[in-house]
Design a protein around this motif. Structure first.
Motif, PDB file in Angstrom:
ATOM      1  N   ARG A   1      -0.309  -6.774   2.801  1.00  0.00           N
ATOM      2  CA  ARG A   1      -0.058  -5.815   3.874  1.00  0.00           C
ATOM      3  C   ARG A   1      -0.007  -6.517   5.232  1.00  0.00           C
ATOM      4  NH1 ARG A   1      -3.916  -0.962   5.871  1.00  0.00           N
ATOM      5  NH2 ARG A   1      -2.327   0.358   6.824  1.00  0.00           N
TER       6      ARG A   1
ATOM      7  N   TYR B   1      -3.819  -6.915  -2.090  1.00  0.00           N
ATOM      8  CA  TYR B   1      -2.920  -6.021  -1.376  1.00  0.00           C
ATOM      9  C   TYR B   1      -3.139  -6.128   0.129  1.00  0.00           C
ATOM     10  CZ  TYR B   1      -1.088  -1.750   0.645  1.00  0.00           C
ATOM     11  OH  TYR B   1      -0.434  -0.858   1.451  1.00  0.00           O
TER      12      TYR B   1
ATOM     13  N   LEU C   1       1.489  -2.623  -7.983  1.00  0.00           N
ATOM     14  CA  LEU C   1       0.058  -2.864  -8.121  1.00  0.00           C
ATOM     15  C   LEU C   1      -0.433  -2.858  -9.562  1.00  0.00           C
ATOM     16  CD1 LEU C   1       0.167  -0.966  -5.138  1.00  0.00           C
ATOM     17  CD2 LEU C   1      -1.939  -2.290  -5.168  1.00  0.00           C
TER      18      LEU C   1
ATOM     19  N   THR D   1       3.558   0.967  -4.272  1.00  0.00           N
ATOM     20  CA  THR D   1       3.460   1.535  -2.929  1.00  0.00           C
ATOM     21  C   THR D   1       4.653   2.454  -2.712  1.00  0.00           C
ATOM     22  OG1 THR D   1       4.589  -0.416  -2.035  1.00  0.00           O
ATOM     23  CG2 THR D   1       2.174  -0.407  -1.972  1.00  0.00           C
TER      24      THR D   1
ATOM     25  N   GLY E   1      -1.784  -7.205  -6.607  1.00  0.00           N
ATOM     26  CA  GLY E   1      -0.446  -6.724  -6.908  1.00  0.00           C
ATOM     27  C   GLY E   1       0.596  -7.811  -6.773  1.00  0.00           C
TER      28      GLY E   1
ATOM     29  N   ARG F   1      -7.290  -1.354   1.379  1.00  0.00           N
ATOM     30  CA  ARG F   1      -6.233  -1.735   2.308  1.00  0.00           C
ATOM     31  C   ARG F   1      -6.649  -2.893   3.219  1.00  0.00           C
ATOM     32  NH1 ARG F   1      -2.336   2.829   3.188  1.00  0.00           N
ATOM     33  NH2 ARG F   1      -2.966   4.479   1.765  1.00  0.00           N
TER      34      ARG F   1
ATOM     35  N   VAL G   1       5.238  -3.130  -2.925  1.00  0.00           N
ATOM     36  CA  VAL G   1       4.230  -3.804  -3.741  1.00  0.00           C
ATOM     37  C   VAL G   1       4.082  -3.061  -5.062  1.00  0.00           C
ATOM     38  CG1 VAL G   1       1.817  -4.514  -3.920  1.00  0.00           C
ATOM     39  CG2 VAL G   1       3.012  -4.668  -1.724  1.00  0.00           C
TER      40      VAL G   1
END
Length: 830
Positions: free
Chosen positions: A85, A81, A101, A123, A224, A213, A99
């Motif tokens: 991001r 992820y 996951l 998300t 994801g 994150r 996304v």
């Protein structure tokens, strides 16, 4: 409303109905042939419409793309992820992204009862990216991806309807999911799903802490699937270039993260149905050709019927009927036949889809969208009108071109040589195509037989299998085996009691658990290991499919032990770690040595750094009976504990194998009951006998075989009717001649030989052309065949014999009628 219809048309309809009722054999034959041709088209077009043509239920679905990461050994690999991001930030705010996951099963309870649903963790921006608004409530907020704020949920319309009877006051109420309360914040529109499918779904925001994150490697990363909406003016190719450029820069900043080096962007719908495009297009081409053959055959029948009604047309013309009036009568008659054939064909198509539905679901995507809709009805109407014109207009034009005045005076007008040759060429072409269909179907039938003879490495009789999802909090440990030592050992508290309960069921011989069972829909875990603590260059480490299994699995599946032993109840989380490998592992990595006692290491430290091989099992077919078995390593389920490798796999999903002294189907209810007693919140997936799992594994070939066999039967029927129609036409034309021959002393055998001689020539020509065509065409199906040669002589010989016998029988019927003509009756009719 009927007053607006021209009187002549109403008269023609009544007259056509009377004529068709007075000719039941002709009417029934024409309707059946048209129904088969139209029904096959409608059945296949329903699949084409639902899978390829119908847009997904999102706003501007053609602009939604899937952003794909790497592929390993045919399996799509998720990626971190944190990496996704950074890519989202790099491409800018104009590209809306989202996304997915995690997708897991959950059991939910409400006023409407208990239902199993798909719980989709996403998300907060994914629903907005799809451009679909809830019909009740709101969508997710950005802060709801923060830990502690994620306990909100959106319901699919079917969940809302079935669980809460469409309660309009549902927003704000609480739904318990895996013992945790979730606040219902919205309901999505009917037909919406993501990922697209037919399961009941709920959506919740994934909890993403600061570590997840930012971590692109190590134990804190999460994985994801990434999706995006292309802004106006941007193409998928441009987004692909932007993402790959950004990824190259990110990889330089994080050189040890092993990031995917190539990113592809594909339309989301295309990513779902791309494998089905070519087969469905080819399939529709086949059924369209069958419809054309059906029309041509009914046209031949109508021509023969027009000859029989030649005197009637002459009388009507003499009484003042114009050529346009005669054409109208023929078209009205063909319209009635086409409409009845279309209705019967629509019903036949729906029945065919229902009969084949299990195989269709197993092998084609987006089947939840397959149902009759306006596009299907539009195609049905178009086919009906085209059939009407072909079947009615062509015979009418030929009939009305004849010298009706001469016909009235008894002059026998025969069809031109060119017209006769055209019909004969059509019959030969039909026979040739039928040979191709029959040969293909025969080769696929031989393939299915060969697949069923492949040694599987396990026993199929009386073994029930099923997947179990427990949905407990340990499932996140898949990538984070550390820091979990304070957790309750789920294996001791749930799995082992479940095994005890299953083994106590009357009629159960043995029960066992495994993370993966053969020939079932499952996931693959590829493990990189060390052998005997020997360092090897990076990329050359032993790799194998990782499995978890309980004691008793070898007995439950009937797996042969090549060497050593399988796990026993004495293997626990306090005894030395043991591992069992398959023969393929030994052949690849330990060839020429005694495998017993060698050490496999998962990690540099801990108990699993010294796992001793204690047994070698025979190779089992894994996903596909036609593929060679890959290396496998089995670790003992009872030795897995919180904080150890593979604990996340163990607690997320497991499969059960139950061998009974009774048929497997009789154990389904008892299995579900035992599971509910031990883990009330657990859900099951794909509960079936292992024999059914094996059949499903090659259901693609089975579906192809069924379809080809069905089309072959259709082509055989149509070709036979074509030959019958042509000879009936000839007999109708030569009735006077046959009557004169018999009056002058010709025997019935002479007339039979006279009619059959031409039939034999046509059959031989059709068989020769079909055999030659099939000999070269079957090479296109080489990759689909198994255990049979392309040019299998037995298949070709049987096809030729069957088709020759049926064709000659179809030819014998009008020949017998010609031989039984009464001379005086024939002369009187003329």
């Amino acid at each position: 409303m009927l007053r607006n219809v021209p009187t002549t048309v109403l008269q023609d309809i009544r007259y056509a109905v009377r004529q068709l009722r007075h000719s039941p054999n002709f009417t029934l034959t024409a309707v059946i042939v048209l129904a088969l041709g139209i029904g096959a088209n409608i059945a296949v077009f329903t699949l084409v419409d639902g899978i390829l043509l119908r847009p997904l239920p999102y706003a501007q679905p053609d602009r939604i793309v899937a952003i794909a990461g790497p592929v390993n050994q045919g399996f799509a690999m998720e990626w971190s992820y944190a990496n996704m991001r950074q890519l989202c930030d790099a491409v800018g705010a104009t590209v809306k992204t989202g996304v997915l996951l995690n997708v897991s099963n959950a059991s939910v309870v409400g006023p409407g009862g208990r239902f199993q649903v798909e719980d989709v963790a996403v998300t907060a921006n994914l629903i907005g990216m799809l451009g679909v608004q809830p019909i009740l409530g709101r969508s997710f907020r950005t802060e709801e991806n923060d830990p502690g704020h994620e306990h909100v949920v959106m319901l699919g319309e079917d969940v809302w309807r079935k669980l809460y009877a469409s309660d309009a006051q549902i927003v704000g109420k609480t739904l318990t999911i895996r013992h945790q309360p979730y606040t219902i914040i919205g309901v999505m529109p009917r037909g919406f799903s993501f990922p697209f499918g037919d399961a009941m779904q709920i959506w919740s925001p994934a909890a993403l802490d600061a570590a997840s994150r930012t971590a692109m490697s190590g134990p804190h990363q999460v994985w994801g699937e990434m999706y995006a909406r292309l802004p106006e003016g941007m193409t998928a190719a441009q987004l692909t270039a932007n993402l790959n450029h950004a990824q190259a820069l990110i990889a330089k900043e994080v050189p040890n993260a092993n990031l995917p080096t190539h990113i592809s962007v594909k339309a989301y719908q295309a990513s779902l149905n791309e494998d089905a495009r070519e087969p469905l297009a080819l399939l529709y081409a086949v059924v369209f050709s069958i419809w054309v053959l059906a029309c041509m055959n009914v046209t031949s029948l109508m021509l023969a019927r027009a000859i029989a009604r030649n005197r009637e047309l002459s009388v009507r013309s003499a009484l003042g009927a114009s050529r346009m009036r005669l054409l109208q009568q023929s078209v009205v008659e063909s319209l009635i036949l086409s409409c009845v054939g279309s209705v019967v064909g629509l019903l036949a198509g729906k029945i065919a889809l229902k009969l084949l539905w299990h195989s269709i679901e197993q092998n084609l995507p987006l089947t939840s969208a397959v149902h009759v809709e306006w596009r299907v009805i539009a195609v049905l109407v178009v086919l009906t009108l085209l059939t009407t014109l072909i079947v009615g207009l062509i015979p009418a034009l030929q009939a009305t071109r004849r010298d009706l005045q001469n016909s009235l005076h008894g002059v026998n007008n025969t069809a031109s040589v060119n017209q006769s040759r055209t019909r004969e060429v059509l019959v030969v072409a039909q026979l040739a195509l039928t040979v191709l269909f029959l040969v293909s179907a025969g080769l696929f039938l031989r393939t299915i037989h060969a697949l069923r003879q492949v040694p599987l490495g396990f026993h199929e009789q009386n073994v029930l299998t099923g997947g179990i999802s427990f949905h407990n909090d340990a499932s996140h440990m898949l990538a984070n085996p550390t820091g979990a030592t304070k957790q309750t050992n789920f294996i001791l508290t749930t799995y082992l009691p479940l095994l005890d309960r299953l083994r106590a069921i009357p009629g159960v011989s043995v029960a066992a658990l495994s993370s993966v069972l053969p020939m079932r829909p499952n996931f693959a875990v590829f493990l990189s290991t060390e052998l005997d603590h020997k360092d090897v260059p990076q990329g050359q480490e032993p790799h194998a499919n990782g499995r978890l299994a309980s004691a008793g699995l070898a007995d439950a599946l009937g797996i042969s032990m090549v060497q050593g032993r399988f796990f026993t109840d004495e293997d626990t989380n306090t005894t030395p770690v043991v591992v069992v490998v398959n023969q393929a592992f030994v052949n690849r990595y330990l060839s020429g040595t005694d495998p017993i006692g060698h050490i496999i290491s998962l990690g540099k430290t801990g108990r699993f750094a010294d796992a001793h091989i204690v047994g070698v099992i025979g190779d089992m077919k894994q996903f596909d009976v036609t593929k060679a078995t890959r290396p496998e390593m089995y670790f003992c389920l009872a030795q897995i504990a919180p904080g150890t490798p593979l604990y996340g796999i163990a607690t997320a999903f497991m499969e059960v194998a139950i061998r009974g002294a009774v048929p497997a189907d009789s154990l389904r209810v008892q299995f579900e009951k035992a599971l509910h007693e031990v883990a009330p919140d657990a859900t099951t997936t794909d509960v079936e006998s292992i024999h059914e799992a094996v059949e499903d594994s090659f259901s693609g070939q089975t579906l192809t075989t069924y379809l080809l066999a069905g089309f072959a039967v259709l082509a055989l029927l149509i070709a036979s009717v074509g030959l019958y129609g042509l000879l009936s036409f000839v007999v109708a034309q030569r009735t006077r001649e046959f009557g004169l021959r018999i009056a002058l002393g010709a025997q019935q055998g002479d007339i039979l030989r006279l009619v059959l001689r031409r039939a034999v020539v046509l059959v031989i020509a059709g068989l020769f052309c079909g055999t030659a065509t099939s000999w070269f065409a079957v090479s296109l199906a080489r990759s689909y065949l198994y255990g049979v040669q392309m040019h299998d002589s037995l298949t070709f010989i049987l096809v030729v014999m069957i088709l020759a016998a049926i064709s000659l029988f179809a030819a014998w019927l009008p020949a017998r009628r010609a031989a039984s003509i009464e001379p005086m009756e024939a002369l009187r009719n003329e």
